[in-house]
Design a protein around this motif. Structure first.
Motif, short mmCIF file in Angstrom:
data_model
loop_
_atom_site.label_atom_id
_atom_site.label_comp_id
_atom_site.label_asym_id
_atom_site.label_seq_id
_atom_site.Cartn_x
_atom_site.Cartn_y
_atom_site.Cartn_z
N UNK A 255 -0.66 -1.89 6.31
CA UNK A 255 0.33 -1.06 5.68
C UNK A 255 0.41 -1.61 4.22
N UNK A 256 -0.81 -1.64 3.32
CA UNK A 256 -1.01 -2.40 2.02
C UNK A 256 0.17 -1.79 1.04
N UNK A 257 0.58 -0.41 1.08
CA UNK A 257 1.60 0.05 0.14
C UNK A 257 2.76 -0.60 0.38
N UNK A 258 3.33 -1.00 1.59
CA UNK A 258 4.46 -1.39 1.67
C UNK A 258 4.33 -3.06 1.80
N UNK A 259 4.56 -3.68 0.57
CA UNK A 259 4.41 -5.16 0.60
C UNK A 259 5.43 -5.87 1.65
N UNK A 260 6.64 -5.41 1.48
CA UNK A 260 7.72 -5.87 2.41
C UNK A 260 7.10 -5.96 3.90
N UNK A 261 6.93 -4.74 4.49
CA UNK A 261 6.24 -4.52 5.77
C UNK A 261 4.76 -5.59 6.00
N UNK A 262 4.14 -5.63 5.02
CA UNK A 262 2.93 -6.17 5.15
C UNK A 262 3.29 -7.99 4.98
N UNK B 267 -6.22 -13.02 7.14
CA UNK B 267 -6.77 -13.04 5.80
C UNK B 267 -7.13 -11.80 5.00
N UNK B 268 -7.04 -10.79 5.67
CA UNK B 268 -7.16 -9.51 4.86
C UNK B 268 -5.60 -9.49 4.30
N UNK B 269 -4.58 -9.47 5.13
CA UNK B 269 -3.02 -9.33 4.77
C UNK B 269 -2.74 -10.16 3.82
N UNK B 270 -3.12 -11.36 3.79
CA UNK B 270 -2.83 -12.52 2.73
C UNK B 270 -3.59 -12.12 1.46
N UNK B 271 -4.83 -11.78 1.33
CA UNK B 271 -5.62 -11.39 0.16
C UNK B 271 -4.94 -10.29 -0.63
N UNK B 272 -4.24 -9.24 0.37
CA UNK B 272 -3.71 -8.23 -0.31
C UNK B 272 -2.30 -8.63 -0.99
N UNK B 273 -1.74 -9.61 -0.26
CA UNK B 273 -0.36 -10.19 -0.75
C UNK B 273 -0.37 -10.87 -1.94
N UNK B 274 -1.49 -11.57 -2.00
CA UNK B 274 -1.71 -12.35 -3.13
C UNK B 274 -1.88 -11.89 -4.44
N UNK B 275 -2.35 -10.76 -4.39
CA UNK B 275 -2.79 -9.91 -5.56
C UNK B 275 -1.32 -9.33 -6.03
N UNK B 276 -0.27 -9.37 -5.47
CA UNK B 276 0.81 -8.72 -5.78
C UNK B 276 2.19 -9.42 -5.82
N UNK B 277 2.01 -10.59 -5.25
CA UNK B 277 3.41 -11.37 -4.98
C UNK B 277 2.99 -12.77 -5.72
N UNK B 278 4.47 -13.31 -6.13
CA UNK B 278 4.06 -14.61 -6.86
C UNK B 278 3.81 -15.60 -5.76
N UNK B 279 2.86 -16.63 -6.37
CA UNK B 279 2.57 -17.67 -5.50
C UNK B 279 3.66 -18.38 -4.90
N UNK B 280 4.70 -18.60 -5.36
CA UNK B 280 5.90 -19.39 -4.61
C UNK B 280 6.39 -18.72 -3.60
#
Length: 267
Positions: free
Chosen positions: A112-119, A177-190
């Motif tokens: 669910x790449x479009x919904x960052x909370x769900x991902x 790994x796939x989920x974290x890769x998507x999240x790291x491109x949209x969410x702050x490192x902390x």
């Protein structure tokens, strides 16, 4: 047991009869309970496709098994506890994400790449599964008798579940790994710090487990054990002009929803 799930369109016979029979008693062995956990694992992966929607109703049987063997000092008793923990975690994952099959294949899973909370929440659940199965595989290796060869029946009995755990763990790793890769491109490192810390810990532990599995000819003659190199580095996309606003929303559990397993969840 796997075939019977297609005939029964469920697995009530196995969980209500077989799991009841492997509870501790004067005429029961932890070895039988360990084998029952393996069969349950195979059923969850290869059984009737609609099975995963009904399995949550049998969680109580797994909880009883874990609780009853928790005090066992026998090596197989410890394996039963770890296996029960993984089964519980896997059932919880599939109960929450019903559209995902028992056998996870990365290129057939749509995140669910479009919904960052769900991902973000899904990544946490994937890490739970990854941590639980890594712990189980570590326990399997720790219970091997170094004086016996891989061909010994005692050894084969202990390591046989690795035939399922190796591909299962690799699937959870790839999806994480796939989920974290998507999240790291949209969410702050902390915000991602907790996920990344857990991921790198599990990755290194799994890499060592795979390395210990490779010399086991009983396993390697039946499947290919993945070779994990150094852990991947997740970086934020530099070309991204505007970072998405993100708020982590994790549902709070009520007292009724809490499980006896919560206190045993893998960190």
């Amino acid at each position: 047991s796997v075939i019977s799930t297609f005939q029964e369109h469920g697995c009530s016979v196995f969980f209500n009869v077989a799991f009841r029979q492997v509870q501790p008693g004067p005429y029961q062995s932890p070895i039988v309970a360990y084998k029952a956990c393996y069969v349950a694992h195979r059923i969850l992966r290869d059984g009737w496709p609609g099975l995963l929607k009904k399995v949550p109703s049998y969680v109580a049987a797994i909880e009883r098994l874990k609780t009853n063997y928790d005090h066992f000092s026998d090596p197989y008793g410890k394996l039963v506890v770890s296996y029960s923990m993984f089964l519980y975690t896997k059932i919880a994952f599939h109960g929450k994400y019903e559209k995902y099959p028992g056998v996870l294949v990365e290129d057939k899973i749509v995140l669910p790449a479009a919904d960052k909370n769900l991902l973000f929440e899904m990544a946490a659940n994937l890490l739970d599964c990854l941590g639980a199965i890594v712990t189980l595989m570590e326990k399997i290796h720790r219970n091997l008798d170094p004086s016996l060869g891989a061909g010994a029946k005692e050894v084969q009995c202990v390591i046989h579940p690795l035939l399922v755990c190796v591909p299962e763990s690799n699937a959870f790793l790839q999806l994480t790994m796939a989920a974290i890769k998507i999240l790291c491109q949209a969410i702050a490192a902390d915000v991602m710090a907790g996920h990344l810390k857990r991921f790198y810990e599990y990755y290194e532990r799994l890499r060592l487990v795979y390395r210990e599995t490779m010399p086991l000819s009983y396993i390697t003659t039946q499947l290919k054990v993945p070779t994990l190199e150094h852990a991947p580095v997740f970086t934020v996309e530099k070309k991204r002009r505007k970072r998405e606003s993100f708020v982590v929303k994790l549902p709070e559990k009520s007292e009724k929803e809490k499980s006896p397993f919560d206190e045993f969840q893998t960190a």
